[in-house]
Enzyme design. Structure first.
Site, PDB file in Angstrom:
ATOM      1  N   GLU A 162      36.281  25.622  16.686  1.00  0.00           N
ATOM      2  CA  GLU A 162      34.994  26.311  16.669  1.00  0.00           C
ATOM      3  C   GLU A 162      34.641  26.810  18.077  1.00  0.00           C
ATOM      4  OE1 GLU A 162      32.024  23.920  14.706  1.00  0.00           O
ATOM      5  OE2 GLU A 162      32.774  24.519  12.752  1.00  0.00           O
ATOM      6  N   GLU A 212      36.827  24.132   7.133  1.00  0.00           N
ATOM      7  CA  GLU A 212      35.920  22.990   7.041  1.00  0.00           C
ATOM      8  C   GLU A 212      34.748  23.329   6.138  1.00  0.00           C
ATOM      9  OE1 GLU A 212      34.161  21.616  10.665  1.00  0.00           O
ATOM     10  OE2 GLU A 212      35.987  21.869  11.810  1.00  0.00           O
ATOM     11  N   HIS A 251      28.392  11.563   8.718  1.00  0.00           N
ATOM     12  CA  HIS A 251      28.862  12.809   8.101  1.00  0.00           C
ATOM     13  C   HIS A 251      29.847  12.443   6.997  1.00  0.00           C
ATOM     14  CE1 HIS A 251      30.632  16.775   7.657  1.00  0.00           C
ATOM     15  NE2 HIS A 251      29.837  17.274   8.582  1.00  0.00           N
TER      16      HIS A 251
HETATM   17  C1  GLA Z   1      32.044  21.395  12.961  1.00  0.00           C
HETATM   18  C2  GLA Z   1      33.171  20.821  13.787  1.00  0.00           C
HETATM   19  C3  GLA Z   1      33.648  19.500  13.284  1.00  0.00           C
HETATM   20  C4  GLA Z   1      32.473  18.636  12.901  1.00  0.00           C
HETATM   21  C5  GLA Z   1      31.642  19.356  11.871  1.00  0.00           C
HETATM   22  C6  GLA Z   1      30.482  18.543  11.379  1.00  0.00           C
HETATM   23  O1  GLA Z   1      32.470  22.115  11.886  1.00  0.00           O
HETATM   24  O2  GLA Z   1      34.255  21.692  13.877  1.00  0.00           O
HETATM   25  O3  GLA Z   1      34.382  18.893  14.325  1.00  0.00           O
HETATM   26  O4  GLA Z   1      31.707  18.372  14.028  1.00  0.00           O
HETATM   27  O5  GLA Z   1      31.127  20.508  12.466  1.00  0.00           O
HETATM   28  O6  GLA Z   1      29.743  19.239  10.400  1.00  0.00           O
END
Ligand code: GLA
Ligand code: GLA
Length: 700
Positions: free
Chosen positions: A162, A319, A370
């Site tokens: 990200e 994700e 999470h």
């Molecule tokens: C992002 C990050 C993950 C995690 C998620 C949690 O997508 O890439 O590492 O932190 O958020 O929602």
């Protein structure tokens, strides 16, 4: 062991298997003792997992000191996964620099707008433009690539993570230097920069490049074009980082595809992904559901845009969450059916991979609340059963893998530059939300049951009968020409308030709004009049406007007033107009109507353009239809948007999978068992249910 079937985007030349969906998660075995790894692989196989993204946050473990490397554990994990038939999307591990690096080189730490250091303690605390960080990062990428180049589990590279999630805006001296270089290449001369930035205003004229800075904390409103260029630059700086890592990977492993996970989700706006897409071998996206009345619409909107940024080709959902996240103020669990429905809605919009953050829910750390594929409760849980069930459904849907999005007849144009420019400070209102307006139009399409493509600006528009360009704020001269050409060619264009206001330098077009779209729309606005929060105006078509009003004069030939203001300062004046231009038309909506108000307006506009829904009347608005296609075969995805069962009279096709009132109906004999149609040809979707039908052309 050979891999279980993977989608074409991940396949190695020697793979030889039939394609299937990629199914899996981020996998963080370094958070767990060794004995858990065997159970992980066993449960992955049980769930149908065939790919994991590995080592995303493992830098400190792989390289515990500048000249010390520890690959042993990772070798073992790679081997274990491979032995279990699970492929690896291997991270370059550069997302979170280890403490030894930031201690030795604090000059890699980002600096905020106010000049504060962003300290280590979380993650992604690195300057995109730091030459020191770049050097260390590429050393790590090189070491990983050389170590695993021939490992049979490796099917893709996952660059960083990200990019820009936390570090996109850095105001450090490194950033200042890189910003200057970027500006030199954009403008060539200081004169050109002074013109573009309008530095005659407030005595800002530059006489030396060294005087130019990022828009650091200032006494009042910083120069708007400086701010806009800093946004452009910051997106480009991270894109440069992506390219730098990718070049290493392409050199060492030219045959392994490279991707990075985009964040086309919610209000995440800083990275211009439409511009980044060409840099990766396949597009990947991370999406998280935002609670609220448009939660599902927003998921669909994001998936739709991702699919179109990928050019209609399959993409990778890298994700999303199995259930709750940890970073919203209140983190709700997903309700029954939502895990599968949300996943399949991404598939409906072109995803060939369904992956989650993360495989096993962390016991420690900031993300311990999470959700994951294996929750704290363990495999004996409804959540893990739902995960396993989805794995089965994806196997049933394998024929869909590799198919493209089937284009709609209508489009919503999405423009990052307008998004950036329109939400800057010192504007007529601070309440305007660019993406929300686009989403409201999208919700109106969903409510009417009419398919629409959300396309990045720059997409060829001629294939669409109707194009909505909401709040198209920045309209350079050539774009105005293109839109005019679209309409004179017979297209139906719709735009809204605060469109056509500025050029690419964020300079206002003169002579009346909406600048270069005035003639096309046949209107002229001398002044806009935004509404205070909580205030609204009535239109004579029964809708209610908020946020904005325009004082419109219909000036052109063939301009029809579709609705007028009934109350407020503009009472009696046009609120919604449409100008006929040959077979085409150009319409303008001057206030914010919201999803409900837009539904009626859109119905009229679609009618005039001859665009209709494809679903039977009772299902329209309650079921989202998306279509994927390949070699003349169409795959209809029908997603029940409601919490009630929905009937689909007259909708036929070969059922690949369907969650009907009786449960999952599957190719391999699921609970529904009878074709999902209750035996009488009527498909009834369960609440939040999904059906996927294979249809051959000409079939009813
Ligand atoms: C992002 C990050 C993950 C995690 C998620 C949690 O997508 O890439 O590492 O932190 O958020 O929602
Ligand atoms: C003050 C300043 C002006 C201008 C106006 C805007 O009066 O002196 O330069 O910025 O505010 O309202």
């Amino acid at each position: 062991m050979t891999h279980t079937p993977l989608p074409p985007m991940l396949r190695r030349p020697d793979d030889g298997t039939a394609p299937g969906f990629a199914y899996g998660a981020d996998y963080n075995p370094d958070q767990w003792p060794r004995e858990v790894w065997d159970e992980d692989v066993r449960l992955m196989r049980e769930a149908g997992v065939n790919v994991v993204s590995l080592a995303i946050f493992s830098w400190a473990r792989i390289q515990p000191a500048e000249d010390t490397w520890d690959f042993g554990w990772l070798d073992e994990v790679m081997d274990l996964l491979h032995a279990g038939g699970i492929a690896v999307d291997l991270a370059t591990a550069t997302a979170s620099p280890p403490p030894w690096l930031t201690t030795a080189h604090p000059e890699v730490l980002p600096v905020t707008q106010a000049g504060e250091t962003v300290w280590p303690g979380a993650r992604q605390h690195w300057r995109p433009t730091s030459p020191v960080f770049r050097e260390y990062a590429l050393r790590l990428v090189t070491a990983l690539a050389e170590r695993y180049r021939d490992h049979p589990a490796l099917v893709a590279w996952h660059v960083n993570n990200e990019l820009g999630c936390h570090n996109v805006y850095d105001y450090s001296d490194d950033a200042a230097r890189a910003f200057r270089a970027w500006l030199r290449s954009r403008y060539g001369t200081l004169d050109a920069l002074n013109h573009a930035w309008g530095t005659a205003f407030w005595s800002q004229r530059y006489t030396d490049w060294e005087q130019v800075l990022p828009p650091r904390l200032a006494a009042s409103h910083p120069n708007p074009t400086q701010q806009l260029d800093f946004k452009r630059f910051s997106s480009d700086a991270l894109k440069e980082h992506l390219r730098a890592e990718r070049e290493v990977l392409r050199r060492v492993t030219p045959e392994v595809p490279v991707t990075t996970n985009f964040m086309i989700t919610g209000e995440s706006r800083a990275m211009h992904y439409a511009d980044w897409a060409a840099e990766v071998d396949f597009v990947s996206n991370d999406h998280y559901v935002r609670p609220g009345p448009q939660a599902l619409d927003e998921l669909s909107f994001s998936a739709n845009l991702t699919g179109n940024i990928a050019g209609g080709r399959p993409w990778f959902l890298m994700e999303h969450s199995t259930s709750a996240v940890n970073w919203q103020p209140i983190n709700r669990a997903k309700r029954d059916g939502e895990l599968a429905r949300d996943s399949l809605l991404h598939v409906a919009h072109g995803a060939d991979a369904v992956c989650f953050f993360q495989w096993r829910q962390s016991a420690a750390g900031a993300e311990k609340y999470h959700s994951a594929m294996v929750p704290h409760a363990g495999a004996d849980s409804a959540l893990f059963r739902a995960v396993t069930d989805l794995g089965r459904t994806l196997r049933d849907l394998a024929p869909v893998v590799g198919s493209d999005r089937s284009p709609a007849r209508a489009a919503i144009v999405f423009d990052w530059q307008s998004w950036w420019a329109v939400e800057q400070d010192s504007h007529p209102t601070h309440l305007l939300r660019y993406r929300q307006e686009a989403l409201d139009w999208y919700s109106a399409f969903l409510a009417l049951g009419v398919r629409v493509d959300v396309v990045p600006l720059g997409t060829e528009l001629d294939r669409y009968d109707l194009v909505v360009a909401p709040v198209l704020h920045m309209v350079p001269g050539r774009l105005a020409k293109e839109l005019t050409g679209y309409v004179t060619g017979g297209g139906h264009l719709v735009t809204t308030y605060f469109s056509g206001i500025v050029d690419e330098n964020d300079h206002a077009w003169l002579g009346g709004y909406p600048g270069p779209l005035r003639d096309l729309l046949g209107i002229r606005v001398e002044e806009f009049d935004p509404l205070p929060d909580g205030e609204s105006v009535e239109l004579d078509d029964g809708t209610t406007g908020t946020l904005w009003t325009d004082r419109i004069a219909a000036t052109g030939p063939d301009v029809e007033v579709l609705a007028s203001y009934r109350t407020g300062e503009q009472a009696g004046r046009p609120a919604i107009t449409r100008r006929r231009v040959g077979d085409g038309s150009a319409a303008y909506v001057s206030t914010r109507l919201g999803a409900d108000g837009l539904t009626g307006v859109l119905a009229r506009l679609l009618d005039a353009a001859g665009v209709t829904g494809e679903l039977p009347e009772p299902a329209r608005g309650r079921v989202e239809l998306t279509v994927r296609e390949r070699d003349g075969e169409a795959y209809w995805f029908l997603v029940n948007r409601t919490d009630e069962p929905v009937e689909l009279p007259g909708v036929t096709g070969e059922v690949l999978a369907a969650r009907t009132a009786d449960g999952w109906d599957r190719e391999d004999g699921g609970d529904g068992g009878d074709g999902g149609d209750g035996g009488d040809g009527l498909l009834v979707l369960a609440p939040r249910g999904v059906a996927v039908l294979r249809r051959t052309p000409g079939a009813p």
